[in-house]
Enzyme design. Structure first.
Site, PDB file in Angstrom:
ATOM      1  N   ARG A 138      11.991  20.863  -6.801  1.00 12.47           N
ATOM      2  CA  ARG A 138      10.571  21.048  -6.474  1.00 12.47           C
ATOM      3  C   ARG A 138       9.716  20.515  -7.604  1.00 12.47           C
ATOM      4  NH1 ARG A 138      10.591  27.085  -3.726  1.00 12.47           N
ATOM      5  NH2 ARG A 138      12.097  26.514  -2.121  1.00 12.47           N
ATOM      6  N   SER A 178       8.584  25.268   0.165  1.00 13.50           N
ATOM      7  CA  SER A 178       8.489  26.647   0.612  1.00 13.50           C
ATOM      8  C   SER A 178       7.071  27.201   0.617  1.00 13.50           C
ATOM      9  CB  SER A 178       9.415  27.501  -0.251  1.00 13.50           C
ATOM     10  OG  SER A 178       9.495  28.778   0.277  1.00 13.50           O
ATOM     11  N   HIS A 179       6.852  28.247  -0.159  1.00 16.17           N
ATOM     12  CA  HIS A 179       5.566  28.953  -0.156  1.00 16.17           C
ATOM     13  C   HIS A 179       4.576  28.330  -1.138  1.00 16.17           C
ATOM     14  CE1 HIS A 179       8.336  30.251  -3.156  1.00 16.17           C
ATOM     15  NE2 HIS A 179       7.312  30.624  -3.901  1.00 16.17           N
ATOM     16  N   ASP A 218       6.036  31.794   5.773  1.00 13.14           N
ATOM     17  CA  ASP A 218       5.594  30.909   4.691  1.00 13.14           C
ATOM     18  C   ASP A 218       5.637  29.432   5.095  1.00 13.14           C
ATOM     19  OD1 ASP A 218       8.337  30.637   4.790  1.00 13.14           O
ATOM     20  OD2 ASP A 218       8.515  30.267   2.647  1.00 13.14           O
ATOM     21  N   ASP A 225       7.762  26.963   4.933  1.00  6.46           N
ATOM     22  CA  ASP A 225       8.890  26.408   5.681  1.00  6.46           C
ATOM     23  C   ASP A 225       9.545  27.401   6.635  1.00  6.46           C
ATOM     24  OD1 ASP A 225       9.853  27.860   3.509  1.00  6.46           O
ATOM     25  OD2 ASP A 225      11.687  26.694   3.364  1.00  6.46           O
ATOM     26  N   ASP A 234      10.922  30.454   6.243  1.00  6.52           N
ATOM     27  CA  ASP A 234      12.073  31.316   5.969  1.00  6.52           C
ATOM     28  C   ASP A 234      11.681  32.688   5.417  1.00  6.52           C
ATOM     29  OD1 ASP A 234      11.358  30.351   3.507  1.00  6.52           O
ATOM     30  OD2 ASP A 234      13.308  29.480   3.005  1.00  6.52           O
ATOM     31  N   ARG A 235      10.455  32.829   4.940  1.00  4.41           N
ATOM     32  CA  ARG A 235      10.041  34.150   4.421  1.00  4.41           C
ATOM     33  C   ARG A 235       9.286  34.930   5.488  1.00  4.41           C
ATOM     34  NH1 ARG A 235       8.316  33.845  -1.824  1.00  4.41           N
ATOM     35  NH2 ARG A 235      10.052  32.565  -2.518  1.00  4.41           N
ATOM     36  N   THR A 261      19.837  35.667  -7.494  1.00  6.92           N
ATOM     37  CA  THR A 261      18.725  35.189  -6.672  1.00  6.92           C
ATOM     38  C   THR A 261      19.040  33.799  -6.132  1.00  6.92           C
ATOM     39  OG1 THR A 261      17.125  36.463  -7.908  1.00  6.92           O
ATOM     40  CG2 THR A 261      16.292  34.524  -6.774  1.00  6.92           C
ATOM     41  N   LYS A 304      17.490  32.242   5.094  1.00  2.00           N
ATOM     42  CA  LYS A 304      16.673  33.373   5.502  1.00  2.00           C
ATOM     43  C   LYS A 304      15.749  32.901   6.616  1.00  2.00           C
ATOM     44  CE  LYS A 304      13.544  32.876   1.511  1.00  2.00           C
ATOM     45  NZ  LYS A 304      14.145  31.950   0.559  1.00  2.00           N
ATOM     46  N   ARG A 322       9.316  36.943 -14.048  1.00  2.00           N
ATOM     47  CA  ARG A 322       9.280  37.981 -13.019  1.00  2.00           C
ATOM     48  C   ARG A 322       9.835  39.273 -13.614  1.00  2.00           C
ATOM     49  NH1 ARG A 322       7.874  34.883  -8.848  1.00  2.00           N
ATOM     50  NH2 ARG A 322       9.142  33.138  -8.070  1.00  2.00           N
TER      51      ARG A 322
HETATM   52  C1  G16 Z   1      13.712  30.585  -2.902  1.00  2.00           C
HETATM   53  C2  G16 Z   1      15.145  30.983  -2.706  1.00  2.00           C
HETATM   54  C3  G16 Z   1      15.261  32.475  -2.670  1.00  2.00           C
HETATM   55  C4  G16 Z   1      14.655  33.078  -3.910  1.00  2.00           C
HETATM   56  C5  G16 Z   1      13.228  32.619  -4.052  1.00  2.00           C
HETATM   57  C6  G16 Z   1      12.601  33.049  -5.366  1.00  2.00           C
HETATM   58  O1  G16 Z   1      12.973  30.965  -1.792  1.00  2.00           O
HETATM   59  O2  G16 Z   1      15.649  30.456  -1.505  1.00  2.00           O
HETATM   60  O3  G16 Z   1      16.610  32.798  -2.570  1.00  2.00           O
HETATM   61  O4  G16 Z   1      14.691  34.467  -3.855  1.00  2.00           O
HETATM   62  O5  G16 Z   1      13.180  31.215  -4.039  1.00  2.00           O
HETATM   63  O6  G16 Z   1      13.290  32.454  -6.398  1.00  2.00           O
HETATM   64  P1  G16 Z   1      12.740  32.496  -7.864  1.00  2.00           P
HETATM   65  O7  G16 Z   1      12.606  33.959  -8.194  1.00  2.00           O
HETATM   66  O8  G16 Z   1      13.784  31.792  -8.673  1.00  2.00           O
HETATM   67  O9  G16 Z   1      11.397  31.825  -7.888  1.00  2.00           O
HETATM   68  P2  G16 Z   1      12.000  29.948  -1.100  1.00  2.00           P
HETATM   69  O10 G16 Z   1      11.374  30.728   0.016  1.00  2.00           O
HETATM   70  O11 G16 Z   1      11.035  29.544  -2.186  1.00  2.00           O
HETATM   71  O12 G16 Z   1      12.874  28.832  -0.658  1.00  2.00           O
END
Ligand code: G16
Length: 542
Positions: free
Chosen positions: A21, A112-113, A276, A278, A280-281, A343, A375, A495
């Site tokens: 990303r 993603s988000h 979100d 894409d 998945d959330r 994670t 997810k 975090r």
């Molecule tokens: C991605 C991963 C998830 C993870 C999340 C947060 O989600 O697929 O498994 O929990 O990032 O990760 P981090 O705490 O490392 O930022 P997504 O929805 O962004 O693809």
């Protein structure tokens, strides 16, 4: 005709928690996306003539990279590409398409988000034949190759029209532009009791789904309004936009605040949800109650048998380490297995493939099951609606009864976004160095009972992933976890995950931040957050 283009490596192509990303201008550098895609292909074997799925969340630069990926797939020897119309495939839908059509794998374009637009975020990730994100051994190989790459291969061909469902031939490559929604909607109809949900809506249950101008719009329109009969307008912001309408397509209490406020107001709808960028959330809000993702995982696991696709019961649950232990209590009571992984959804793939778990979830608003290997935001929404419909109770009643039965895990995540990387690394490093001396430390009434740096041994592959987060446990069962995000695109994001278990039902009505106040102070005392991040307060509290 196949063109071979000479190139040189980019030093920053290490995939994070979920693929590569970066900001769009980074991806727009000549050869940047091509290098990464070629590195993916070079890390794979035996795909000649096989099928690759390609799709994305519709964000800015999606269409351009889809055209490149199609031509590179052809030049590298894939026989067929399945691509969603308009370049659209939600992440869970892509996972399903890979599985259903027995593809070799898939390339999903998404950040993603994270926000989208000319100066915002973009991402590329590779999913393997089980439909799930590539495991670390593959992402490590992709990175290693990206650091030595000297050339990539691409077809010298015109762009194809992505906007009509149609089959194209580019040399030996067949490209099928497919309906991105139908297969996924059919799968949801197999898993859930659509008749019960239809009855729920016809009895007047009001649902609001905010697609946040992201990829789930067309999916939610088809499923919630057309197939389940919710009134037109129940699905909002349903047209995917390249910049998500200028918002963060992140379904949390900050970026979906309007929905939250509506759900807390008098005469609120019965059920509010969002997904979100894409798809998945998920965010689940009942009238008058926000359901934390950790609680949602536990409640879905406890009630999954009410949905036809899970009527035989679930065999096990997996959660990421920072996710609260609410689901563990369900597993314990049911006598089923519980797994704690690092994670990243990629860690659930082996457990699902081996049939060790049925349902997985993460505190970061992700829940899913063995129906795909990602997810799945809409899946979680439909599972909730199925449960509400069969139990005939409100979301709030269901959550409160769950707490009364299992106890409540008060839980919050404090994010410090975009902080200086050295400061954030120093904070984690300093905790790591003190791990052995922390037990016995007293902070107010809290006493540290144990501290470690989480490491995970995959029970199937036996591979070990270490340094996955600093865990500090306290006497009485409370816990603080410190970890750096693997999905940010600027600086570092710290975090801090804070959790306290409360078995007493008469103490289940406390404001979460108040219930966790002593642990929040302890986090500051232990990690010196203010000094090391230069921030007085978190950027986002969820
Ligand atoms: C991605 C991963 C998830 C993870 C999340 C947060 O989600 O697929 O498994 O929990 O990032 O990760 P981090 O705490 O490392 O930022 P997504 O929805 O962004 O693809």
């Amino acid at each position: 005709m196949i063109k071979t283009v000479e190139t040189t490596p980019f030093g920053d192509q290490k995939p994070g928690t979920s693929g590569l990303r970066k900001k769009v201008p980074v991806f727009q550098q000549p050869n940047y996306a091509e290098n990464f895609i070629q590195s993916i292909f070079d890390s794979l074997e035996d795909f000649r003539g096989k099928t690759l799925v390609i799709g994305g969340d519709g964000r800015f630069y999606n269409r351009e990279v889809i055209q490149k990926a199609i031509k590179m797939a052809g030049a590298n020897g894939f026989g067929r590409v399945l691509v969603g119309r308009g370049g659209i495939l939600s992440t869970p839908a892509a996972s399903h398409i890979i599985r259903k059509y027995k593809a070799f794998g898939g390339i999903i374009l998404s950040a993603s988000h994270n926000p989208g637009g000319p100066t915002e975020d973009f991402g590329i990730k590779y999913n393997i034949g089980n439909g799930g994100p590539a495991p670390e051994r593959i992402t490590d190989a992709i990175y290693a190759i990206s650091q030595k790459i000297t050339k990539y291969k691409i077809l010298d061909a015109n762009d194809i029209d992505l906007d009509a469902v149609k089959t194209w031939h580019l040399g030996d490559l067949t490209v099928d532009v497919i309906d991105p929604v139908k297969d996924y909607a059919d799968l949801m109809e197999e898993l859930f009791d659509f008749q019960a949900i239809r009855n729920l809506f016809s009895l007047g249950c009001r649902v609001v789904f905010d697609a946040m101008h992201a990829v789930t719009g067309p999916y939610a329109k088809e499923i919630i309004e057309r197939r389940l009969g919710a009134p037109a307008g129940s699905v909002r912001n349903f047209i995917p936009l390249p910049d998500f309408g200028g918002h963060h397509p992140d379904p949390n209490l900050v970026h979906a605040k309007e929905l939250y406020d509506e759900m807390m107001a008098p005469h609120a709808p019965d059920f509010g949800a969002a997904s979100d960028g894409d798809g998945d959330r998920n965010l689940i809000i009942g009238r008058n109650i926000f359901v934390t993702p950790s609680d949602s995982l536990a409640i879905l696991a406890a009630n999954a048998h009410l949905a036809p696709g899970y009527s035989a019961g679930i065999v096990g649950i997996a959660r990421s380490m920072p996710t609260s232990a609410a689901a563990d209590r369900v597993a314990e009571k049911r006598g089923i297995r519980m797994f704690e992984t690092p994670t990243g959804w990629k860690f659930f793939g082996n457990l699902l493939d081996a049939g060790l778990v049925t349902i997985c979830g993460e505190e970061s608003a992700g829940t899913g099951s063995n129906h795909v290997r990602e997810k799945d935001g809409l899946w979680a929404v439909l599972m909730w609606l199925n449960i509400v419909a069969v139990r005939g109770e409100s979301v709030e009643d269901i959550v409160r009864q769950h707490w009364a039965t299992y106890g409540r895990n008060y839980y919050s995540r404090h994010d410090y976004e975009g902080v200086d990387s050295d400061g954030a690394n120093g904070l984690v490093e300093s905790l790591r160095e003190r791990l052995e001396t922390l037990p016995g430390t007293k902070i107010g009434d809290l006493v540290v009972s144990k501290a470690d740096d989480f490491a995970y041994k995959d029970p199937v592959e036996r591979s070990v992933s270490d340094h996955q987060g600093i865990r500090v446990f306290f006497e009485g069962g409370s816990r603080i976890v410190f970890r750096l995000s693997g999905t940010g695109t600027s600086g570092a994001t710290l975090r801090v995950y804070i959790e306290r278990y409360e078995p007493d039902a008469s103490a289940h009505d406390i404001d979460t931040q108040v219930a966790l106040a002593d642990l929040i102070i302890a986090a500051e005392t232990l990690a010196d957050i203010r000094r090391r991040t230069g921030r007085d307060a978190p950027t986002v509290i969820t």
